[in-house]
Enzyme design. Structure first.
Site, PDB file in Angstrom:
ATOM      1  N   ASP A 146      15.259 -17.248  21.729  1.00  0.00           N
ATOM      2  CA  ASP A 146      14.510 -16.579  22.688  1.00  0.00           C
ATOM      3  C   ASP A 146      14.943 -16.779  24.125  1.00  0.00           C
ATOM      4  OD1 ASP A 146      14.014 -19.536  23.167  1.00  0.00           O
ATOM      5  OD2 ASP A 146      12.473 -19.514  21.957  1.00  0.00           O
ATOM      6  N   THR A 147      14.969 -17.554  24.810  1.00  0.00           N
ATOM      7  CA  THR A 147      15.437 -17.561  26.111  1.00  0.00           C
ATOM      8  C   THR A 147      17.037 -17.617  26.101  1.00  0.00           C
ATOM      9  OG1 THR A 147      15.701 -19.931  26.484  1.00  0.00           O
ATOM     10  CG2 THR A 147      13.594 -18.852  27.353  1.00  0.00           C
ATOM     11  N   VAL A 196       6.168 -16.843  15.871  1.00  0.00           N
ATOM     12  CA  VAL A 196       6.225 -16.251  14.561  1.00  0.00           C
ATOM     13  C   VAL A 196       6.493 -17.744  13.637  1.00  0.00           C
ATOM     14  CG1 VAL A 196       6.609 -14.128  14.805  1.00  0.00           C
ATOM     15  CG2 VAL A 196       8.781 -15.783  14.786  1.00  0.00           C
TER      16      VAL A 196
END
Length: 226
Positions: A146-147, A196
């Site tokens: 993600d990041t 998710v």
């Protein structure tokens, strides 16, 4: 999903791009553990689509790295299913291709999430055993980025053992503000900033027994919150 995605095949790209307005599939269209019937919003990426995309990633990896020995470094816990399926497909190509890709597999565990939030407190478990990576070609296999901060920290750590080469395969890259800090070399899907679960992705250790990648519901988050 085809109408809401863009397929950019090949390595070094952002994979299949799932747009922000993709609603997912109705749960009624698929089979899944009924103990999660109230905990999911939708099936976001069906298991069969994951398998087909993983097969393509295996082919890209074979094209790029074939005839080199590699160490596959599986990032646990969430990466175990993706890693197992990716390795299995590379093994199939080894039996049916003019190229070969000798592999060994090692494991490392990262822990940075509490509930649905990534924390600054990153634990690397098994890091003391990575001296085997010295002088080797390394393929890090992670299920989601993600990041990118976690992956960047891991890469810096692995580089300290002086491997010959490092490549990263990530099944999912999430579009988040100020990210990713590190983009994998092989990407399965680029997805919106939604939480998710499934395909070994968990929420406080639940949902690893779900084959599809699904969006967790708000009631599911509350039910399994710690």
């Amino acid at each position: 999903m085809a109408d809401n995605s863009e397929n950019k095949s090949g390595s070094g790209d952002c994979g299949i791009v799932i747009r922000d307005d993709w609603p997912g599939y109705s749960l009624d269209l698929f089979t899944y553990p009924q103990h999660y019937s109230e905990d999911l919003e939708c099936v976001y990426i069906p298991h069969g689509v994951i398998m087909d995309r993983t097969e393509r990633l295996a082919r890209n990896i074979m094209d790029d790295l074939g005839d080199h020995d590699i160490v596959v470094l599986c990032v646990l816990k969430g990466g175990y299913q993706f890693c197992a399926d990716l390795v299995e497909r590379i093994k199939t190509l080894n039996r049916n291709s003019s190229k070969t890709l000798p592999m060994s597999v090692d494991f490392i565990r990262l822990k940075s999430y509490l509930n649905d939030q990534s924390t600054e407190d990153l634990h690397i478990i098994g890091a003391e055993n990575l001296s085997v990576l010295s002088g080797k070609n390394v393929l890090i296999v992670e299920v989601i980025v993600d990041t990118g901060k976690t992956m960047k920290t891991l890469l810096n750590h692995v580089e300290g053992f002086r491997p010959k080469m490092i490549k990263v395969a990530g099944l999912l890259v999430k579009r988040v503000p100020n990210g990713p800090g590190c983009l994998p070399d092989y990407v399965g899907f680029e997805i919106p900033n939604r939480f998710v679960v499934g395909y070994a992705l968990d929420y406080n250790e639940y949902f690893r027994d779900l084959n599809h990648i699904c969006v967790i519901s708000e009631s599911g988050k509350q039910k399994y919150k710690v």
